[in-house]
Scaffold this motif. Structure first.
Motif, PDB file in Angstrom:
ATOM      1  N   GLU A   1      -9.531  -1.683 -14.638  1.00 34.28           N
ATOM      2  CA  GLU A   1      -8.070  -1.801 -14.347  1.00 34.28           C
ATOM      3  C   GLU A   1      -8.369  -2.188 -12.656  1.00 34.28           C
ATOM      4  OE1 GLU A   1      -6.084   1.718 -16.533  1.00 34.28           O
ATOM      5  OE2 GLU A   1      -6.194   2.080 -14.169  1.00 34.28           O
ATOM      6  N   LYS A   2      -7.767  -4.119 -12.751  1.00 29.89           N
ATOM      7  CA  LYS A   2      -7.608  -4.176 -11.404  1.00 29.89           C
ATOM      8  C   LYS A   2      -6.047  -4.254 -10.331  1.00 29.89           C
ATOM      9  CE  LYS A   2      -7.920  -9.392 -10.044  1.00 29.89           C
ATOM     10  NZ  LYS A   2      -7.417 -10.775  -9.955  1.00 29.89           N
ATOM     11  N   SER A   3      -6.347  -4.055  -9.404  1.00 31.54           N
ATOM     12  CA  SER A   3      -5.006  -3.585  -8.816  1.00 31.54           C
ATOM     13  C   SER A   3      -3.716  -4.712  -9.094  1.00 31.54           C
ATOM     14  CB  SER A   3      -5.325  -3.277  -7.321  1.00 31.54           C
ATOM     15  OG  SER A   3      -4.161  -3.331  -6.504  1.00 31.54           O
ATOM     16  N   GLY A   4      -2.704  -3.719  -9.374  1.00 30.28           N
ATOM     17  CA  GLY A   4      -1.198  -5.196  -9.470  1.00 30.28           C
ATOM     18  C   GLY A   4      -1.396  -4.984  -6.917  1.00 30.28           C
ATOM     19  N   THR A   5      -0.501  -5.768  -7.385  1.00 33.92           N
ATOM     20  CA  THR A   5       0.207  -6.277  -5.906  1.00 33.92           C
ATOM     21  C   THR A   5       1.790  -6.412  -5.878  1.00 33.92           C
ATOM     22  OG1 THR A   5      -0.372  -7.418  -4.340  1.00 33.92           O
ATOM     23  CG2 THR A   5      -0.020  -8.954  -5.438  1.00 33.92           C
TER      24      THR A   5
ATOM     25  N   THR B   1       0.666  -2.958   1.619  1.00 37.22           N
ATOM     26  CA  THR B   1       1.980  -3.182   2.351  1.00 37.22           C
ATOM     27  C   THR B   1       1.365  -4.382   2.223  1.00 37.22           C
ATOM     28  OG1 THR B   1       2.493  -1.031   2.728  1.00 37.22           O
ATOM     29  CG2 THR B   1       2.907  -2.817   3.969  1.00 37.22           C
ATOM     30  N   THR B   2       2.426  -5.765   1.878  1.00 37.89           N
ATOM     31  CA  THR B   2       2.782  -6.633   1.832  1.00 37.89           C
ATOM     32  C   THR B   2       3.909  -6.769   3.218  1.00 37.89           C
ATOM     33  OG1 THR B   2       1.625  -7.301  -0.214  1.00 37.89           O
ATOM     34  CG2 THR B   2       2.405  -9.366   1.218  1.00 37.89           C
TER      35      THR B   2
ATOM     36  N   TYR C   1       3.095  -1.298  -2.494  1.00 43.09           N
ATOM     37  CA  TYR C   1       2.509  -0.932  -3.434  1.00 43.09           C
ATOM     38  C   TYR C   1       1.359   0.274  -4.228  1.00 43.09           C
ATOM     39  CZ  TYR C   1      -0.968  -1.872  -7.741  1.00 43.09           C
ATOM     40  OH  TYR C   1      -1.393  -1.394  -9.532  1.00 43.09           O
ATOM     41  N   ASP C   2       1.916   1.116  -5.011  1.00 41.28           N
ATOM     42  CA  ASP C   2       0.577   1.590  -4.688  1.00 41.28           C
ATOM     43  C   ASP C   2       0.182   2.315  -6.201  1.00 41.28           C
ATOM     44  OD1 ASP C   2       1.934   4.667  -5.223  1.00 41.28           O
ATOM     45  OD2 ASP C   2       3.530   3.739  -3.813  1.00 41.28           O
TER      46      ASP C   2
END
Length: 923
Positions: free
Chosen positions: A673-677, A529-530, A644-645
């Protein structure tokens, strides 16, 4: 065997060159080295707790079996050459790059992948792990490393063995653990620029075979190479660090042990930011058009510029002199001019008045529990870490323009990892585990202005209205310039809360005496959460010149035109600002206060009457001041949030074959895989997609000629989809502002550079590591990489500044090499250690070569960094019986100052030649 007995290293005195120790340190992870101080003779080296190879004690030959591209350096090498930080580590690990910036913004790259700006909302591509604890931010390790056992670099996606996971690789820093042998080491270094470095470690048994401890610390103080002319008491890239760590090891039974480690680095200010030199802005773009026809550059303000009323006729130009506001200003008995602004390189100094620098801290604790079953080993690691950063930046002059600007971070992470390592007879070995990770991050952005800001940020037209062409109203105009931004403060908070959970496992099957098949899988969830808020913290002297508001943030200013577009105040065609009928009495009274304060007009009982009595020229001045303020205040918004999840996967499949004794080949496929955001651009939620990497690798590992030559080489290809970096994106907020201002929708679209995705990147090359120790007392190390990292589909790249004349908001950088990704990196060195009577003479050097590259994300041709190499040298003499040693250390011996460059400024290389003398001993 009890667990604590694994930390004892057996030695005997069969003759063997000391270089065998270097051989081990260069090729196998997490070594504890047995060394006979007199001749460097060893019989057996035991590898303990190898992070990537095995949880139990293994031999050098077993680590040789690990089918993966890696480089390792021992803590002894770093100690002898005073390597304390990422910069030193990257010069000794193949294909690992340190992207220099300040403590917050620096990053690590592996295979050219991982360079990033200040983007805490995104995961790093290169995972950093210290003592089994994954760092969610690279900045957690951008301090001094001390009491180091070894450092390991693994190339390619990692995660199936545990930890947070890294999409391009990982760097493991392993510090020395407590033991039941008494230990006491101390070193004192004095050197150039008032350097004082003290390192120490003390430990041993508290209760024999039950409780042991180890305490270690480092004090690192010294002045930086570059001076601040404004106040010579301050230097840039000074050191002011004090760190300490205490560990306890409990072994109540042969099967169980517990280790508690607590470390801290106290808050201390350092000038690790603001080291920027300026140069003339190029006069013309590549198409021959002038780069600054309206006088927005620092050069125009401080020295003057050519104005071009008709860009189709460049012969028709007018010289506009420097702004009187900044001419003749005296600082410390010196008149500051544009020549002072651009002469920093020649004088090796900066000249700015905001010299608070940055203040950082770093601390944490971990509890590690281990239990040995008959056929399996269980480990639990519980950890918490906390990091703070607070920077105060300057625009590069002694004027009061940017005041108290910069950024801040308060970061905390919690992690819990459970690992079970087991074996089924001799055919299968496995690892399974659970990783839980939570972070809380408050990122602060600060912007503050001083009394010179209005004159600095005014457009040429606005400055003419308020000063150059003000006539009788010049006094009022100068007062408006001074007050419009003076003492105003804008603050933003970005709150990033992340929960990462993963299960992972890896299975190795020895299906033939000379063949091993390994498969691994990691399945993780990412929930982030941003939230953002951006507002005015202090209105300052120009509060009465505020807009009505921006979005839903009310600022209380008076409206001046009927289409006030979110409350900003645009002058009429003749430059005046006219009040509108929908102003409240309070707003009209505020306008009257402006008329009274700056023009001396008496306030009457009729709200708005005083303001309306101003002349057109006076109203135009108010309009200019309000526009200057509105432009700098810019976007504001109350709290906005996005989420984002995702479920992320990492896989590993590798097959190795031993062709003959000491020669092994392998092939590996890694997927990560590198997390998105989710984050906001100007208050509008946007998303960054996850980054997906397929890595293919074939390699050869060898141990030859009676263990005197080891040569490892691999060829690799990495294909990355949705690579995360800065891209050009639509700015919805500014686009709407433009539409509200009457600009046609098709012409109103505004763009901004922000984090996003590049469609496709491909990295391919060859990496190698070699050590030769066939000459008595002498060893050689060589590692490096040919690394071709390119964009395969990047059509939405930001424009480099030399192409700003193009009408298109994007440029196509497909085929270009990634920023910071050099084609060649080579590290080589040698060490000579020989007994001389009752002493040992030793000498070593390490050279790191990097070929040229472009440094900026926009691939500007002005950001080209030429090829360079840097060499560290150490020469010393020590006694054999008590370990006392004196070493002369020269870092960057040939004083290479190759640096990052840019369109109008650049950051010089901060680590200039340094000479020091180290006294060390074991007591």
């Amino acid at each position: 065997m009890s667990l604590h007995s694994q930390y004892k290293v057996k030695t005997s005195f069969r003759r063997k060159p000391l270089a065998a120790i270097i051989l081990a340190s260069a090729l196998a992870p997490n070594f504890a080295f047995a060394q006979a101080a007199s001749t460097g003779i060893v019989e057996e080296i035991l590898v303990m707790g190898a992070v990537a190879a095995s949880a139990a004690t293994t031999s050098l030959e077993q680590v040789y079996d690990l089918p993966q591209s890696q480089s390792v350096i021992s803590g002894d090498i770093l100690e002898r050459e005073l390597g304390l930080d990422y910069e030193a580590i990257s010069k000794r690990l193949a294909n690992v790059t340190f992207n220099q910036n300040n403590t917050r913004g620096a990053s690590l790259s592996i295979r050219g992948v991982g360079k990033r700006a200040f983007a805490e909302v995104q995961d790093p591509s290169v995972l950093v792990v210290q003592d089994g604890v994954s760092f969610g931010l690279t900045a957690l390790g951008n301090f001094d490393f001390y009491d180091v056992e070894s450092v390991e670099g693994f190339r390619g996606p990692v995660g199936t063995w545990g930890g947070k996971g890294g999409s391009s690789g990982a760097v493991y820093v392993n510090t020395k653990r407590p033991s039941f042998e008494k230990e006491s080491d101390l070193s004192l270094t004095i050197g150039d620029r008032e350097a004082l470095i003290i390192k120490g470690a003390l430990g041993g048994p508290i209760i024999d075979d039950l409780l042991a401890w180890r305490g270690s610390f480092v004090v690192d103080k010294g002045r930086g190479y570059y001076k601040n002319r404004y106040n010579t008491n301050y230097t840039l890239y000074d050191k002011n660090r004090l760190s300490g760590r205490v560990q306890l090891l409990l072994t109540p039974t042969e099967n169980f042990e517990a280790r508690l480690s607590v470390d801290t680095e106290s808050r201390a200010p350092q000038l690790q930011n603001g080291l920027t030199f300026y140069h003339d802005q190029p006069e013309f773009y590549e198409n021959g058009q002038p780069t600054d026809p309206t006088g927005t550059s620092a050069q125009a303000k401080l020295a003057g510029y050519y104005s071009y009323p008709n860009l189709n006729d460049l012969s028709n130009r007018t010289w506009v002199p420097a702004r009187d506001w900044f001419v003749g200003r005296d600082f410390n008995g010196d008149i500051y001019t544009y020549e002072d602004y651009v002469s920093g390189e020649e004088l090796e100094e900066v000249y700015f008045n905001q010299i608070e620098g940055q203040t950082v801290s770093n601390r944490g604790a971990l509890l590690e529990l281990k239990y040995a079953f008959e056929n399996a080993d269980f480990k639990s690691v519980t950890a918490v870490r906390e990091y703070t950063f607070d920077a105060h930046n300057d625009e590069g002059t002694p004027f009061d323009i940017n005041i108290d600007g910069g950024g801040g971070v308060f970061y905390r992470q919690y992690s819990q990892e459970f690992i079970l390592d087991g074996r089924v007879e001799d055919a299968f070995k496995y690892r399974v585990g659970l990783f839980l990770f939570k972070t809380d991050n408050d990122i602060t952005s600060k912007t503050g202005w001083g009394s010179d800001a209005g004159a600095w940020f005014a457009s040429n037209t606005q400055y003419n209205l308020l000063d150059r062409n003000a006539g009788d109203n010049r006094g009022s105009g100068l007062a408006l310039l001074r007050d419009t931004l003076d003492n105003a403060r804008k603050i933003g908070h970005t709150y990033v809360n992340t929960q990462s959970n993963a299960i992972f496992g890896q299975l190795s099957w020895n299906w033939h005496p000379s063949a091993q098949l390994t498969a691994g899988l990691r399945v993780g969830t990412e929930d982030r959460t941003t939230g953002d808020i951006l507002t005015i913290e202090n209105h300052g002297s120009g509060r009465a010149l505020n807009p009505v508001g921006v979005r839903d943030v009310k600022l209380g200013g008076f409206a001046s035109i009927t289409n006030g577009n979110l409350g900003t105040n645009i002058p009429n065609a003749d430059g005046t600002v006219t009040l509108v009928n929908n102003n409240t009495p309070e707003q009209l009274s505020l306008a009257d206060q402006v008329a009274n304060r700056y023009f001396g007009v008496p306030i009457t009982d009729i709200p708005g009457q005083a303001y309306e009595s101003l002349t057109a020229a006076q109203k135009a001045q108010v309009g200019a001041a309000k526009s200057i303020r509105a432009a700098q205040v810019g976007q504001l918004y109350s709290y906005v949030e996005s989420d984002y999840d995702d479920t992320l996967y990492t896989t590993l499949l590798t097959q190795s074959f031993e062709i003959k004794d000491g020669i092994k080949v392998y092939g590996t496929w890694q997927y990560g895989e590198k997390s998105g955001t989710a984050f906001q651009i100007n208050g509008e939620p946007v998303g960054v997609k996850p980054e997906k990497t397929n890595a293919y690798e074939v390699g050869l590992k060898t141990i030859l000629f009676d263990d005197t030559l080891t040569f490892n080489i691999d060829a690799f290809v990495m294909e990355i989809k949705d690579y995360q970096q800065a891209v050009r994106a639509v700015d919805d907020f500014q686009t709407q502002v433009n539409i509200d201002n009457g600009i046609a929708p098709e012409q109103a679209i505004a763009y901004i550079t922000a984090q996003g995705n590049v469609n496709k990147v491909k990295v391919q090359g060859v990496e190698f590591d070699a050590v030769y120790s066939g000459i008595e007392y002498l060893s050689f190390r060589l590692s490096g990489a040919y690394n071709d990292a390119r964009y395969k589909d990047f059509k939405n790249s930001p424009k480099p500044p030399e192409l700003n004349y193009l009408s298109s908001p994007f440029v196509d950088q497909t085929g270009g090499r990634l920023p910071g990704a050099a084609l060649w990196t080579i590290n080589y060195g040698a060490e000579y250690r020989v007994p001389v009577w009752q002493t040992e003479f030793h000498a070593s050097f390490n050279t790191a070569f990097t070929s040229d590259y472009l440094n900026n994300d926009d691939l500007s041709s002005y950001s080209r960094v030429p090829s360079y190499s840097r060499t560290d040298v150490a020469i010393g003499l020590g006694r054999l019986n008590d370990g006392f040693d004196v070493t002369l250390i020269v870092k960057n011996a040939f004083d290479d100052d190759t640096h990052e460059v840019g369109w109008v400024s650049y950051s010089p290389y901060p680590y200039r030649r340094w000479v020091g003398l180290t006294f060390s001993g074991t007591f």
